[in-house]
Structure formats: structure tokens, C-alpha cells
Motif scaffolding. Structure first.
Motif, PDB file in Angstrom:
ATOM      1  N   UNK A 646      -2.116  -5.428  -3.928  1.00 42.68           N
ATOM      2  CA  UNK A 646      -2.612  -4.334  -3.104  1.00 42.68           C
ATOM      3  C   UNK A 646      -1.529  -3.744  -2.219  1.00 42.68           C
ATOM      4  N   UNK A 647      -1.932  -2.693  -1.458  1.00 40.64           N
ATOM      5  CA  UNK A 647      -0.984  -2.000  -0.596  1.00 40.64           C
ATOM      6  C   UNK A 647      -0.631  -2.843   0.622  1.00 40.64           C
ATOM      7  N   UNK A 648       0.573  -2.563   1.153  1.00 47.17           N
ATOM      8  CA  UNK A 648       0.924  -3.117   2.472  1.00 47.17           C
ATOM      9  C   UNK A 648       0.414  -2.163   3.534  1.00 47.17           C
ATOM     10  N   UNK A 649       0.574  -2.548   4.782  1.00 52.45           N
ATOM     11  CA  UNK A 649       0.078  -1.716   5.887  1.00 52.45           C
ATOM     12  C   UNK A 649       0.859  -0.420   5.993  1.00 52.45           C
ATOM     13  N   UNK A 650       2.115  -0.410   5.537  1.00 52.08           N
ATOM     14  CA  UNK A 650       2.953   0.788   5.649  1.00 52.08           C
ATOM     15  C   UNK A 650       2.889   1.676   4.417  1.00 52.08           C
ATOM     16  N   UNK A 651       2.061   1.344   3.442  1.00 52.88           N
ATOM     17  CA  UNK A 651       2.051   2.096   2.190  1.00 52.88           C
ATOM     18  C   UNK A 651       1.500   3.497   2.408  1.00 52.88           C
ATOM     19  N   UNK A 652       2.045   4.460   1.623  1.00 56.36           N
ATOM     20  CA  UNK A 652       1.572   5.836   1.655  1.00 56.36           C
ATOM     21  C   UNK A 652       1.285   6.258   0.220  1.00 56.36           C
ATOM     22  N   UNK A 653       0.098   5.917  -0.303  1.00 61.08           N
ATOM     23  CA  UNK A 653      -0.211   6.151  -1.717  1.00 61.08           C
ATOM     24  C   UNK A 653      -0.143   7.605  -2.130  1.00 61.08           C
ATOM     25  N   UNK A 654      -0.346   8.545  -1.225  1.00 63.22           N
ATOM     26  CA  UNK A 654      -0.326   9.951  -1.592  1.00 63.22           C
ATOM     27  C   UNK A 654       1.039  10.377  -2.146  1.00 63.22           C
ATOM     28  N   UNK A 655       2.109   9.647  -1.728  1.00 66.39           N
ATOM     29  CA  UNK A 655       3.465   9.994  -2.182  1.00 66.39           C
ATOM     30  C   UNK A 655       3.905   9.097  -3.341  1.00 66.39           C
TER      31      UNK A 655
END
Length: 881
Positions: A646-655
Motif C-alpha cells: 500500500x501507499x506510504x503517508x507521503x504518497x501522491x497517487x495522482x502523479x
């Protein structure tokens, strides 16, 4: 009658007495005894008859035994010859001169290690032979142990009581004994005085006679040789031998001893000095005799200086205090005609520093230069440099020197020299001396022959052509239609070797096993590590590496036997063993797999097993478990992100950046087609101006415009290579939303996913006053960010401004469909425009420039420019990779 009978009786008695007596001090020869004859295998005449059968029998036995031993003697002779050769080899090795401390002092300052100089004159005594021959004359002083030879002749009546010859030994007391005359004291007398003494004594008894006295065997007496000789001490010499003989018997002069300051100390205290250079250089004989108890003192070597280079006899010479550089050059036999007028160099130790005195060769200057101990003089030779020539060596029909004026380029030179049939067309070299250093220019003759390129030659270039098989060839075999052997040439890669190969099966199911088949293969010619001598003589350098590959020729090339390398025959632990999957190399264009090849490498094409290579995908960035994952059947993007934690807290999936190899290849093809169309349009434009009959000024302006467009095209080519293959996806912020999203696409082998962290910036590029990244601020619009960089330039194309979203999608001013009115953020909005659009993190504003290009270029330029800026945006987002 009675008187006659009386005289006969007297003569008989005298004669009998003479032959019966054995006087002291004389050498009288007697007949050998029977035992002595038998010991020497000599049969006396009276025994030859009775012993003849036994002797014949013995001869027969000896003859038979020699026949039987012929074979053994032959083998023994062969063995003896081999032993003699070994002994001669060892003797030669021992005869190799070792450098003395003085010789080492000078040779370590000579740059050329092959130019070795030695101390002059010291090898004189190594081949010196001591002889005992020589005429003494009547002045010789007789002493004990001398042997005198006395000859007597005259009237027979008066000398019947004497022998005609006497060998007289001088005893310890200096006396000799002559029968019928007595004992005479001769010690200290010269030969002449002794002869007078004996003649006077003979005259008392005999008349009408003559005598002659000479020395038969000389006595030896001691003299002392001391100082710097190899074996100092007492040596025994005789009166015929000189001071040189005495020094030779003492082993000769050591290299730390003087050849020019040798002192002879007489028994009475008198001293005399000799200089061997008088004999060795000037040719004046030195024949000083020594007397009993004289001493020879070899003093330590004096001042030395060495000379080498363009002289006839380079060596280290011993100098006297008053000798200058002129004398040193004379000792060296004078200068060679090749001596350089301004090439006189003196290396001198002074004040604990090695100094260099650099001057010209002039008679007045030479006489004024006084030499110091340890000076090393170099007479520089004129360089035999040729001008305006090119030298050709190697596998050509007509090697040699060629005029640079007549053959200024390599293509013209190739037309003249004629390459041999077995010349290497893939590799040759130009050895060039430039900027005080040698350079190796690697060339491919085949490209010159085909007119693809040409090289301008320079003065003193050396062009070297190598044989076809100077390297072990590369063999390609296995699952292919055309097994082949390929010439090795420097920088050849795996793709080069596979370029003409026809595979039996689809490349997706094939792999290439690349390896060395033997330890000796791979010793390739390293053109980056060469000595200056090898650069001067490249053909000698080449021959050093050819000896391992002499078995390769045209016949071998045509009838090459391919070996079947199975898995057991290959050492897969070898660092040179590699497995390359052809799908990755040829379809996915993974350049990291295009490995460089070495001479003699084998490439075996094999079929891959179904389970041998797993399909994989890569996910990096802001996920909890980034890495390489096996691609499972039906796996989608959501499944991969979940598998990666899964994503980390700093992830920005839109990019999210999604790179697919198949898309990359398609974009490359489209880009190449666009660029080719631009190039074709440029050529047509250039030809059109010339054909339209334009004025000279119009043609000049047109050419300038076309040249600018060509430069622009080159920039496009370079920048468009960055970041191809990205697929723009609209990824929601949460995984749950992604699961049911249409952008949750199914993955393929080799897909690459990178999830960046929150960008917190807006990137502004293009025709603005300050291209920069600005901090992201919520609710800020396009117009706000453009104002922060100073606004648009006059050359900006306002209608073509566009936004590259963080996910790679593009929104342009032309296709923006803003709402005329509506609610937004609990407010009623009326008349919304492109410039009032709010931006999100990671968005990029691109402001194109107004470029004057042909009409046909405009859509192409737009497409290419968009690709370029998308690549820049992608690279900025992935800057942490």
C-alpha cells in the motif's frame, strides 16, 4: 811407428774417459730401460718377433670392441654435445657484465634503458695472455735457477776433450760446473760477462775454438702487486715479462682502481708512474720490466666523466685534473656526423642537486669547459625526421612512405596501397604524434571504402593495417539458421554479432549464452596501454599478439567446425559467462544487455524453458515494499500496489508514473516518423529556393532560415528521447477508489510504476520571463502562477498554452471547455476561463514560442514539443529515482 802408436793410445784413453764419465751439473740423456719401454707399450727391437702374435691378438680384440661400441659412442657423443651446449650457455650467462657502482651512477641518469655505458679499458685484462717468450740479450743478469746453454766449436784436435753442447744449471750458490774445466761463479754476471769468463778459462787449455752462451730456461722471481687489483699479493714472473704481465697475473685492475695512476716501486726505493691510456688510446707500448722484489701499486680511481650519444666510443673515462671536455671527446673517438650543433648537455652533481648545463658544440667552448667528477655528457643526435609523409605498414600490397601532398586523405591512400585479401576491414589504426604525445585513432577501413566517412591525414601519420585474424573470432551457433564466425574488432557488441542472424524460433522463447571457451581467449590488443616504442613500431606490437592466432586463416574461416556446447561444458560460475534473454534485448531494447564482446567469445542461442524466466513488473517510490514482483495472471495495478504494502503517508497517487515498453516503442516510431517528415520538408524547401530562380540575397536569407530550422530539429531529436513510454492514468487518492476505477489497468511484463511523494510545487516552462518551480498554493489559478514568473513574453503563443497534469494528461487553452456559469466551492461562478483554472500539485504550465516554421511542421512541432515537455515533467516528478 812407435810415435804414431803412442799418439793413438793417448787419443783412445782420452776419448774413453770422455764418454765414461757423468759430470755433475749437466743434462745427459740415457737410453730407456726395458721396463720403461714396456710401461709405454713400446716393444724393443730384439723382442718384437717373439711378442708379435700377442700384440696382433690384442689389436684384434681392440678392433672388435670398437665396433661393438660404435652405437654407444654415438649416443654418448650426442649427450656430450648437449652438455657442451648447456655449459656454453651457462658460460655466456656468466660472461654478461655486471655494472659496477660507478657504472650504475651514470647509467641511472640515461633515459634510454637500452643504452648502457661501461668503464673504458677494464676489459683489457680479461683477455690478456701472459707469455714467457722474448729475447733477453747479453745484458741479462744471471742468477740461481737459471739454465745456461753453452755451445763450443773449433779445431777438432784441440777440442776432442770437450762436448759441443752443455746445458748448465745455475745452482743455489750461483755456480755452474763444466767438465774438464771446473766450477765457475756466475751469479750477478750479465750473459756477456759470463761468456767472457768462460772463454778465458777455455783459452788456458785449448786453442782455435769459439763459444756462445745463451739463456735456456729463465728463473722466476717474486714481485708484489697491491692496491686495487682483483687478487693482490705476490706473483712470480721472469725477466721477459713486463709490469702488465704482473698485473694480469694478479687478476687485472678492479673497476674502482686507476688505469692512469699505477706506481712501480723498485727494490731500491725508486718510483715510476705509468698511464695505461698511453697504450689503450694512444697505442704507445708499455714494456717496463720488473726486477726481483719490485712492487706494483694500483692507486684508487681518480676523477671520472662519461660521454654517450653521438660519439664513436661512448664510455666512462678516467680523467686527470688538467683535462677538459675536448680531451673527453677525443678519448671517445670524436663525434659522429649526426651530432646536433646545439645538443651538448652536461649533467652534473653540485650542491646536492643534479644540474643540467645546456650549450652548443663549439671548439672554443669545449676547451673552456672543465669537467668535474661524475659529469655525464650527452651529445644529442640530429633527429632523422621526414616531413610531409605518411607511413603505411601492415597487410597492404605496397607498404612504405607516401607523400602527404598526393594523398591527403585516407580514401585516396587506400586507392594506392591496395589492401591484401586477408586484411582486417573492421579495424585499423592511425598512430599520430600531436601535442607532444602519441594518439591512436581507430578506424574502420570498410566505412572508408564504402564512402561513409573519410579521414584527413597529417604529417608523419602512421597508418597500420592488421590481419583479418589478429583476434580470435566470435562464433555464433545454436538455434539459428546460419551458424557463423564473425571477425572481432574493438567495441563490437552482442547486437553487432546478432545483426545478420536468422533465428529458428520466436525471440521471446530464445536466450543467448555468452562465454569464453578457453582461458587464452580474450587477450585482446589493448590500444590504450602502449609503450612509446610500440607506438613507433605498431607492426612489431601486432606480431607479439599474433602468435596465438596463427591457425586462423581464410580456409579456417570457410570450413569452421562448430562445437556443441551443452550446459555441462560451460563453467557458469565464470565471470565471463552471461545469459541474455533475446526478448529483453531485441524487443524491449534493454541496452544494458547489449554487452561488449571479447576476442574468441562463443554465443550459443538456446530455447528458454517455460519456468526459466518469470514475467515481472517493477514498483518503486512511495509504497511500503518497493521492488520487483512476479507478474501473475490477470494482475492489475491495484493488486500490485496491495502486494507492495500500500501507499506510504507521503504518497501522491495522482502523479503516478506508469511506463510501458510497448508504448515507448510506439512513441519512438511516431517521433522518428515526425522527424523524418521534418527533414524531408527541409530538403524540399532548400531545393525549391534554388529552382525558383530567387536572387542571391533571397537565397542567402532562405539558407539562413533553413539552417536555423535544422538546428531546431537537432534540439528536438535530443530532447525527445527523454521519458518516452509513459501512459497517463487518472489515479484516485485511495486504494478503494482505485479498485473499481477504469484506470485500474491490467499489467504486462516489464511494466514500471513509480509513485512520487507530494510535489508541493507548480512547474512553469516555456516562453516566460523566468522558468522556475513555484510553491503550490491551494486555489491558485493559471493566471496567478504566470504573474509570479513575470507574465508572458511578446513571442509567446497565448492561444497554445497548455497544462500537463501530474498524471501526464494535457489540458490546452484551445480545447478547454470551461463552464459559462455554475456553483464551485459553494459559490456561483459565471464565465470561467482557462486562465482562471485552479491547478493541483505537480502540474506544469507550458508556454510555447511563436516559431516560424513551414506549415507542414506545425502539427508535428506541436506533437513533438508536447512529448518533450511531458518528458521533462515526468523527469521532475521522478527526481528521487
Amino acid at each position: 811407428m812407435k810415435r804414431i802408436l803412442f799418439m793413438v793410445l793417448i787419443l783412445f784413453s782420452i776419448f774413453g774417459l770422455a764418454i765414461s764419465e757423468e759430470p755433475m751439473g749437466t743434462n745427459i740423456q740415457t737410453l730407456p730401460s726395458l721396463k720403461q719401454l714396456q710401461d709405454k707399450n713400446i716393444t724393443p727391437p730384439n723382442l718384437q718377433t717373439q711378442n708379435q702374435p700377442a700384440l696382433e691378438n690384442q689389436k684384434s680384440q681392440n678392433y672388435k670392441s670398437s665396433q661393438e661400441m660404435q652405437t654407444e659412442e654415438g649416443s654418448e657423443n650426442k649427450q656430450n654435445n648437449e652438455e657442451n651446449l648447456n655449459i656454453e650457455k651457462k658460460i655466456k650467462e656468466k660472461e654478461k657484465p655486471t655494472l659496477s657502482n660507478i657504472e650504475q651512477l651514470y647509467n641511472q641518469r640515461i633515459e634510454n634503458p637500452k643504452e648502457i655505458i661501461y668503464q673504458y679499458g677494464y676489459d683489457f685484462f680479461s683477455s690478456y695472455q701472459v707469455y714467457e717468450m722474448g729475447s733477453l740479450g747479453d745484458s741479462y743478469t744471471i742468477g740461481p735457477k737459471d739454465k745456461l746453454l753453452l755451445y763450443i766449436w773449433g779445431d777438432p784436435v784441440d777440442i776432442l776433450g770437450l762436448s759441443g753442447f752443455y746445458s748448465l744449471d745455475v745452482d743455489r750458490e750461483g755456480k755452474v760446473y763444466i767438465p774438464n774445466l771446473g766450477v765457475f761463479y756466475v751469479w750477478g754476471l750479465t750473459v756477456e760477462k759470463a761468456k767472457e769468463l768462460l772463454k778465458a778459462q777455455f783459452a788456458k787449455k785449448f786453442k782455435n775454438f769459439r763459444i756462445e752462451l745463451s739463456i735456456g730456461k729463465l728463473r722466476q722471481y717474486p714481485v708484489y702487486v697491491s692496491g686495487y687489483v682483483k687478487k693482490p699479493g705476490m706473483v712470480l714472473i721472469n725477466a721477459t715479462q713486463s709490469v702488465l704481465d704482473a698485473i694480469a697475473l694478479a687478476g687485472g685492475i678492479a673497476k674502482n682502481g686507476s688505469l692512469r695512476n699505477i706506481t712501480i716501486v723498485r727494490a731500491n726505493g725508486e718510483r715510476e708512474n705509468i698511464d695505461l691510456y698511453d697504450l689503450l688510446i694512444k697505442g704507445n707500448p708499455i714494456n717496463i720490466k720488473l726486477k726481483e722484489n719490485d712492487a706494483v701499486l694500483v692507486n684508487p680511481i681518480g676523477k671520472t666523466a662519461a660521454i654517450y650519444g653521438a660519439v664513436k666510443r661512448p664510455a666512462i673515462y678516467e680523467l686527470k685534473d688538467n683535462e677538459n671536455l675536448t680531451q673527453l671527446i677525443n678519448y671517445a673517438g670524436g663525434m659522429l656526423p649526426s651530432s646536433y650543433e646545439y645538443g651538448l648537455k652536461i649533467y652534473r652533481y653540485e650542491d646536492n642537486i643534479l644540474h643540467l648545463i645546456d650549450t652548443r658544440i663549439d671548439e672554443q667552448i669545449l676547451t673552456k669547459i672543465s669537467l668535474k667528477d661524475g659529469d655525464l655528457v650527452n651529445i644529442v643526435s640530429i633527429v632523422n625526421a621526414k616531413e610531409n609523409i605518411v607511413k603505411v605498414e601492415g597487410y597492404v600490397k605496397y607498404p612504405g612512405d607516401y607523400s602527404l601532398k598526393d594523398y591527403p586523405t585516407l580514401s585516396k591512400l587506400l586507392d594506392k596501397i591496395g589492401l591484401l585479401a586477408d586484411a582486417n576491414l573492421n579495424y585499423a589504426e592511425i598512430v599520430r604524434f600531436e601535442n607532444n604525445d602519441y594518439q591512436i585513432i581507430k578506424i574502420k577501413p570498410l566505412d572508408i571504402i564504402n564512402g561513409k566517412t573519410d579521414i584527413e591525414l597529417k604529417n608523419l601519420d602512421k597508418v597500420v593495417f592488421f590481419p583479418k585474424w589478429m583476434y580470435s573470432p566470435i562464433e555464433v551457433s545454436g538455434e539459428i539458421e546460419n551458424p557463423t564466425v564473425i571477425d572481432y574488432y574493438p567495441n563490437i557488441t552482442l547486437l553487432d554479432a546478432l545483426r545478420t542472424i536468422i533465428f529458428k524460433k520466436p525471440v521471446r522463447n530464445l536466450k543467448a549464452e555468452v562465454f569464453d571457451s578457453s582461458s587464452e581467449i580474450g587477450n585482446k590488443l589493448d590500444t590504450n596501454l602502449r609503450t612509446q616504442n610500440e607506438l613507433n613500431n605498431p607492426m612489431k606490437y601486432q606480431n607479439k599478439y599474433l602468435q596465438n592466432y596463427q591457425n586462423y586463416n581464410n580456409e579456417t574461416y570457410q570450413n569452421y567446425q562448430y562445437q556443441n556446447y551443452d550446459n555441462q561444458a560451460i563453467n557458469k560460475n565464470n565471470a565471463n559467462f552471461k545469459v541474455i534473454y533475446l526478448y529483453d534485448l531485441l524487443i524491449r531494447n534493454d541496452n544494458s544487455l547489449n554487452i561488449p564482446l571479447k576476442p574468441g567469445m562463443k554465443i550459443v542461442i538456446k530455447e528458454t524453458n517455460e519456468t526459466e524466466k518469470d514475467k515481472t513488473v517493477t514498483i518503486l517510490g512511495e509504497v511500503n515494499k518497493p521492488g520487483l514482483y512476479k507478474l501473475e495472471s490477470g494482475m492489475k495495478l491495484y493488486d500490485l500496489i496491495v502486494k507492495a504494502g500500500g501507499y506510504t503517508a507521503d504518497a501522491y497517487p495522482k502523479a503516478l508514473i506508469f511506463i510501458r515498453e510497448s508504448a515507448k516503442k510506439l512513441q519512438q516510431e511516431q517521433l522518428q516518423a515526425s522527424i523524418l517528415a521534418m527533414e524531408e520538408q527541409l530538403e524540399k524547401s532548400s531545393e525549391g529556393f534554388a529552382a525558383a530562380g530567387a536572387t542571391q540575397e533571397e537565397q542567402t536569407l532562405a539558407k539562413m532560415a533553413i539552417e536555423k530550422q535544422k538546428n531546431l530539429l537537432e534540439i528536438i531529436k535530443q530532447k525527445a528521447k527523454i521519458g518516452l513510454g509513459r501512459i497517463a492514468l487518472d489515479i484516485p487518492l485511495t486504494l478503494e477508489e482505485l479498485k473499481n476505477s477504469p484506470d485500474n489497468i491490467e499489467l504486462q511484463d516489464g511494466d514500471y510504476i513509480y509513485i512520487p511523494s507530494k510535489p508541493n510545487y507548480i512547474l512553469v516552462l516555456g516562453d516566460v520571463y523566468n522558468q522556475i518551480s513555484l510553491p503550490y498554493r491551494e486555489n491558485k489559478t493559471v493566471e496567478d502562477y504566470l504573474n509570479e514568473v513575470g507574465g508572458l513574453k511578446d513571442s509567446a503563443k497565448k492561444d497554445d498554452i497548455y497544462i500537463i497534469k501530474a498524471n501526464g494528461r494535457v489540458i490546452s487553452n484551445r480545447n478547454f471547455s470551461g463552464r459559462f456559469f455554475g456553483w464551485e466551492d459553494n459559490k456561483f461562478v459565471f464565465g470561467r476561463s482557462f486562465y482562471s483554472m485552479k491547478l493541483e500539485q505537480g502540474d506544469t504550465i507550458v508556454v510555447p514560442s511563436e516559431i516560424k516554421v513551414p506549415i507542414l511542421w506545425r502539427p508535428l512541432i506541436k506533437d513533438v514539443t508536447q512529448i518533450i515537455f511531458q518528458a521533462i515533467s515526468t523527469a521532475v516528478l521522478a527526481k528521487r529515482l
